[in-house]
Design a protein around this motif. Sequence first.
Motif, PDB file in Angstrom:
ATOM      1  N   ILE A  47     -18.321   4.230   0.163  1.00 42.57           N
ATOM      2  CA  ILE A  47     -18.429   3.261  -0.885  1.00 42.57           C
ATOM      3  C   ILE A  47     -19.905   2.637  -0.975  1.00 42.57           C
TER       4      ILE A  47
ATOM      5  N   ILE B  14     -12.752   6.098  -2.508  1.00 45.46           N
ATOM      6  CA  ILE B  14     -11.718   5.140  -2.876  1.00 45.46           C
ATOM      7  C   ILE B  14     -10.150   5.390  -2.099  1.00 45.46           C
TER       8      ILE B  14
ATOM      9  N   ALA C 275     -10.303   4.649   1.453  1.00 47.17           N
ATOM     10  CA  ALA C 275     -10.270   3.224   1.856  1.00 47.17           C
ATOM     11  C   ALA C 275      -9.020   2.492   1.319  1.00 47.17           C
ATOM     12  N   ALA C 276      -8.402   3.114   0.229  1.00 42.93           N
ATOM     13  CA  ALA C 276      -7.088   2.434   0.024  1.00 42.93           C
ATOM     14  C   ALA C 276      -6.152   3.731  -0.457  1.00 42.93           C
ATOM     15  N   PRO C 277      -5.567   4.264   0.290  1.00 44.87           N
ATOM     16  CA  PRO C 277      -4.766   5.401   0.195  1.00 44.87           C
ATOM     17  C   PRO C 277      -3.409   5.011  -0.774  1.00 44.87           C
TER      18      PRO C 277
ATOM     19  N   MET D 135     -10.074   2.941 -10.677  1.00 47.10           N
ATOM     20  CA  MET D 135     -10.848   2.080  -9.730  1.00 47.10           C
ATOM     21  C   MET D 135     -12.406   2.676  -9.315  1.00 47.10           C
TER      22      MET D 135
END
Lengths: 193, 193
Positions: free
Chosen positions: A82, A133, A136-138, A149
């Motif tokens: 990111i 993304i 980073a945030a499953p 997002m």
Amino acid sequence: MARVTGTKRAIFDAALQLAGERGITGTTMDDVAERAGVAKGSLYYNFASKDKLFEGLLCEGMTALTEALRAARDGKSGWVAIEALVTTLLGRIKANTALAKVIAGDIFRTDRAWKETSFAFRQDALAEFAAAIDEAAPEAATTGATLLMASSVFGAALVAGLEWLLFDEERPQSEVVAAILLTFSGRLAPVTR
Amino acid sequence: MARVTGTKRAIFDAALQLAGERGITGTTMDDVAERAGVAKGSLYYNFASKDKLFEGLLCEGMTALTEALRAARDGKSGWVAIEALVTTLLGRIKANTALAKVIAGDIFRTDRAWKETSFAFRQDALAEFAAAIDEAAPEAATTGATLLMASSVFGAALVAGLEWLLFDEERPQSEVVAAILLTFSGRLAPVTR
């Protein structure tokens, strides 16, 4: 798509300059021919219409952006990816502010002849953010929130980047990247994790 | 600024519809008179030029937005205020998508007759986000990053909100707000605090 050269390049550069100054709708084929220093016959030989010209121009710009984003993400994942994507998007906006302005003004127009092309390219660019993304945030993927997002991160960098270049251009690029990343860092939110 | 009514209201509504369909540059005073069902004399009596008409329209929209943001932040601070601001901005974009599209397309045009007005209004709207950010992350103010962070949050909500309404409108508003806030929650970043 290979970067175009020669007469087409001169036409693209002139069209982009003009659209950056007065918008796509405010730019005529006559203006483009004059600014590029090419005869109208030559302009129409290369692009049958203003729609075809701007579709080609936006395609080239979005293809280059997507390739740069893909290269930036290569070998990285999650937050590090990111960071690389935001840094690269800012760099592209700085390197070609006129194009960024035209893309920002066009991204939500639903009346353009090239709206399907534009939609497909936006999804390609957003997919690079979405992939990072998801890593980073499953849990984002399971709620179907990933693309929203991705739009949020892309929108943040696009709007802050243009705000910087149009109204605060003395500020070093590294500070702008840091401010955008600080927004996503969780520093704004109460500690909940 | 009080909300305008009567003939001016009919003119604003027609101008906004048309600009939502074909952009400001693509909209003529003749189009506006026809769509609003008013005589051209009456249109020019109310607005001396297309520039004056759109300046008035964007002023009204941005004033209403800023007042709504101010009301949303009232009595709140920090992250709670940011949540309220994002929720309110999304609600305004949903309630008046045509206006949001026109504002998004116009926000970085530097060739408009009303560019100073537009700049002042954008700063007013961003100031609401900046105040909440300063409360949530006081160190942002000391690095001069507040306004860039405010642009980031505003840009995220604007771009994700338009993406939602134009291409994914079946999704409930609460999910969109949640996805945008999740982006800022820190869930994307490694734990560093």
